[in-house]
Design a protein around this motif. Structure first.
Motif, PDB file in Angstrom:
ATOM      1  N   ALA A 197       0.806  -1.220   0.000  1.00  0.00           N
ATOM      2  CA  ALA A 197       0.000   0.000   0.000  1.00  0.00           C
ATOM      3  C   ALA A 197       0.839   1.270   0.000  1.00  0.00           C
ATOM      4  N   THR A 198       2.033   1.226   0.589  1.00  0.00           N
ATOM      5  CA  THR A 198       2.866   2.429   0.658  1.00  0.00           C
ATOM      6  C   THR A 198       4.022   2.413  -0.341  1.00  0.00           C
ATOM      7  N   ASP A 199       4.085   1.401  -1.191  1.00  0.00           N
ATOM      8  CA  ASP A 199       5.228   1.271  -2.103  1.00  0.00           C
ATOM      9  C   ASP A 199       5.419   2.513  -2.971  1.00  0.00           C
ATOM     10  N   ASP A 200       4.325   3.108  -3.424  1.00  0.00           N
ATOM     11  CA  ASP A 200       4.421   4.267  -4.309  1.00  0.00           C
ATOM     12  C   ASP A 200       4.964   5.507  -3.599  1.00  0.00           C
ATOM     13  N   LEU A 201       5.024   5.470  -2.267  1.00  0.00           N
ATOM     14  CA  LEU A 201       5.511   6.622  -1.517  1.00  0.00           C
ATOM     15  C   LEU A 201       7.031   6.610  -1.363  1.00  0.00           C
ATOM     16  N   ALA A 202       7.669   5.501  -1.723  1.00  0.00           N
ATOM     17  CA  ALA A 202       9.113   5.375  -1.506  1.00  0.00           C
ATOM     18  C   ALA A 202       9.898   6.485  -2.199  1.00  0.00           C
ATOM     19  N   GLY A 203       9.437   6.903  -3.361  1.00  0.00           N
ATOM     20  CA  GLY A 203      10.139   7.940  -4.096  1.00  0.00           C
ATOM     21  C   GLY A 203       9.931   9.334  -3.546  1.00  0.00           C
ATOM     22  N   ALA A 204       9.035   9.465  -2.570  1.00  0.00           N
ATOM     23  CA  ALA A 204       8.727  10.787  -2.012  1.00  0.00           C
ATOM     24  C   ALA A 204       9.372  11.026  -0.655  1.00  0.00           C
ATOM     25  N   VAL A 205      10.231  10.103  -0.198  1.00  0.00           N
ATOM     26  CA  VAL A 205      10.886  10.274   1.104  1.00  0.00           C
ATOM     27  C   VAL A 205      11.769  11.515   1.061  1.00  0.00           C
ATOM     28  N   PRO A 206      11.638  12.411   2.029  1.00  0.00           N
ATOM     29  CA  PRO A 206      12.426  13.653   2.000  1.00  0.00           C
ATOM     30  C   PRO A 206      13.912  13.411   2.268  1.00  0.00           C
ATOM     31  N   GLN A 207      14.715  14.446   2.084  1.00  0.00           N
ATOM     32  CA  GLN A 207      16.166  14.332   2.225  1.00  0.00           C
ATOM     33  C   GLN A 207      16.591  14.018   3.660  1.00  0.00           C
ATOM     34  N   ALA A 208      15.893  14.554   4.626  1.00  0.00           N
ATOM     35  CA  ALA A 208      16.259  14.327   6.034  1.00  0.00           C
ATOM     36  C   ALA A 208      15.027  13.861   6.794  1.00  0.00           C
ATOM     37  N   PRO A 209      14.623  12.591   6.606  1.00  0.00           N
ATOM     38  CA  PRO A 209      13.387  12.111   7.232  1.00  0.00           C
ATOM     39  C   PRO A 209      13.546  11.919   8.736  1.00  0.00           C
ATOM     40  N   GLY A 210      12.419  11.885   9.426  1.00  0.00           N
ATOM     41  CA  GLY A 210      12.423  11.654  10.865  1.00  0.00           C
ATOM     42  C   GLY A 210      12.430  10.173  11.186  1.00  0.00           C
ATOM     43  N   VAL A 211      11.383   9.717  11.870  1.00  0.00           N
ATOM     44  CA  VAL A 211      11.279   8.312  12.272  1.00  0.00           C
ATOM     45  C   VAL A 211      10.098   7.674  11.553  1.00  0.00           C
ATOM     46  N   LEU A 212      10.326   6.501  10.979  1.00  0.00           N
ATOM     47  CA  LEU A 212       9.264   5.712  10.356  1.00  0.00           C
ATOM     48  C   LEU A 212       9.023   4.473  11.190  1.00  0.00           C
ATOM     49  N   PHE A 213       7.783   4.234  11.558  1.00  0.00           N
ATOM     50  CA  PHE A 213       7.379   2.997  12.220  1.00  0.00           C
ATOM     51  C   PHE A 213       6.464   2.268  11.241  1.00  0.00           C
ATOM     52  N   ASP A 214       7.010   1.249  10.567  1.00  0.00           N
ATOM     53  CA  ASP A 214       6.254   0.467   9.591  1.00  0.00           C
ATOM     54  C   ASP A 214       5.879  -0.855  10.251  1.00  0.00           C
ATOM     55  N   VAL A 215       4.591  -1.118  10.433  1.00  0.00           N
ATOM     56  CA  VAL A 215       4.162  -2.269  11.233  1.00  0.00           C
ATOM     57  C   VAL A 215       4.301  -3.605  10.501  1.00  0.00           C
ATOM     58  N   LEU A 216       4.700  -3.585   9.229  1.00  0.00           N
ATOM     59  CA  LEU A 216       4.905  -4.838   8.497  1.00  0.00           C
ATOM     60  C   LEU A 216       6.234  -5.479   8.899  1.00  0.00           C
ATOM     61  N   TYR A 217       6.285  -6.809   8.873  1.00  0.00           N
ATOM     62  CA  TYR A 217       7.559  -7.498   9.080  1.00  0.00           C
ATOM     63  C   TYR A 217       7.874  -8.481   7.964  1.00  0.00           C
ATOM     64  N   GLU A 218       6.923  -8.678   7.063  1.00  0.00           N
ATOM     65  CA  GLU A 218       7.161  -9.550   5.918  1.00  0.00           C
ATOM     66  C   GLU A 218       6.252  -9.126   4.778  1.00  0.00           C
ATOM     67  N   PRO A 219       6.775  -8.782   3.603  1.00  0.00           N
ATOM     68  CA  PRO A 219       8.212  -8.733   3.270  1.00  0.00           C
ATOM     69  C   PRO A 219       8.901  -7.545   3.941  1.00  0.00           C
ATOM     70  N   TRP A 220      10.202  -7.719   4.218  1.00  0.00           N
ATOM     71  CA  TRP A 220      10.975  -6.672   4.871  1.00  0.00           C
ATOM     72  C   TRP A 220      12.387  -6.610   4.286  1.00  0.00           C
ATOM     73  N   PRO A 221      12.889  -5.389   4.077  1.00  0.00           N
ATOM     74  CA  PRO A 221      12.218  -4.119   4.318  1.00  0.00           C
ATOM     75  C   PRO A 221      11.216  -3.805   3.225  1.00  0.00           C
TER      76      PRO A 221
END
Length: 277
Positions: A197-221
């Motif tokens: 669901a969030t795969d399309d957002l990967a290209g929008a990560v800013p240059q200095a991101p904060g903290v990401l808590f992704d509740v998925l563990y498989e597939p990982w990362p």
């Protein structure tokens, strides 16, 4: 007095669950050689019958989807934590046969954040609006001093999340999923969505991101977590949540004062690594 030595995880689907690996590792580290922990495919229709078959030898149950709300009418008591989000992921059987329901996802999320130094945040973003999102709001209630923006796909879900915020004492603003890239600029982003669901957002990560808590563990990362790490951001994964919530479950089901966090984490990591071979 019958010893209560049996426990299991229930859900549908359930074959992927890491809970047996975590709980069995805890039993081994604690020297509880008489304990057993199983895994059963149980859906909502089959849950009442399964609960009736749990005899005096049962210590507890871990519950995953779709059982976290379906189990509530079958219980004798529900903790305030579980009642706050109307979701139970832990059932403990008492010596007198009572069924007690609790939610260890909420303290598990909080413990995972604390472990990575997140003891407070000015504002946060939550991606998704399911049961895990409401648990995330409950976990953030004492940590977030400002607003939590929840990104959703429908107006109905948006209203649900605003209702949860009001109930949990969290200032919630909702935004459309189409604008989810804006969430990535928050100092804390909690992704509660299914795989992909969030795969399309990967290209929008800013240059200095904060903290990401992704509740998925498989597939990982996930692609989002990988991109986040590549930009130097701190990432907390689904295994962190799974281990921390399981620690609370083991303590409740066995009566031990302190479950072996690191042994359980190592078991989870090994189980996941074995699946990737």
């Amino acid at each position: 007095m019958t010893r209560r030595t049996k426990a299991a995880v229930l859900g549908s689907p359930i074959a992927h669950s890491l809970s047996p690996a975590l709980h069995r590792a805890a039993y081994a580290a604690l020297g509880l050689s008489d304990r057993e922990y199983g895994r059963y495919e149980v859906d909502e229709a089959a849950l009442p019958g399964f609960m009736e078959r749990t005899g005096p030898g049962w210590a507890g149950l871990s519950l995953t989807m779709p059982l976290k709300r379906a189990v509530i009418p079958l219980l004798d008591e529900v903790s305030d934590t579980a009642a706050s989000v109307e979701a139970v992921n832990t059932v403990v059987f008492t010596e007198d046969g009572r069924r007690l329901g609790d939610n260890t996802d909420i303290p598990g999320i909080r413990a995972a954040l604390h472990e990575r130094g997140m003891t407070g945040v000015e504002h946060a973003a939550v991606l998704g609006a399911g049961a895990t999102a409401s648990s995330a709001l409950a976990a953030l209630a004492p940590l977030c001093t400002g607003e939590v923006t929840v990104y959703v796909r429908s107006r109905a879900r948006a209203q649900e999340m605003r209702n949860w915020g009001e109930r949990l004492g969290v200032a919630v603003r909702t935004a459309d999923w189409a604008d989810a890239a804006a969430a990535l600029h928050a100092p804390l982003v909690v992704a509660t969505t299914p795989a992909g669901a969030t795969d399309d957002l990967a290209g929008a990560v800013p240059q200095a991101p904060g903290v990401l808590f992704d509740v998925l563990y498989e597939p990982w990362p996930t692609p989002l977590a990988a991109a986040w790490s590549a930009r130097g951001g701190k990432v907390i994964g689904g295994l962190d949540l799974l281990v921390h919530q399981a620690v609370f479950q083991v303590e409740q089901m066995t009566g031990c004062d302190r479950a072996p966090l690191e042994a359980m984490r190592a078991a989870g990591q090994a189980a996941l690594a074995g699946r990737r071979v």
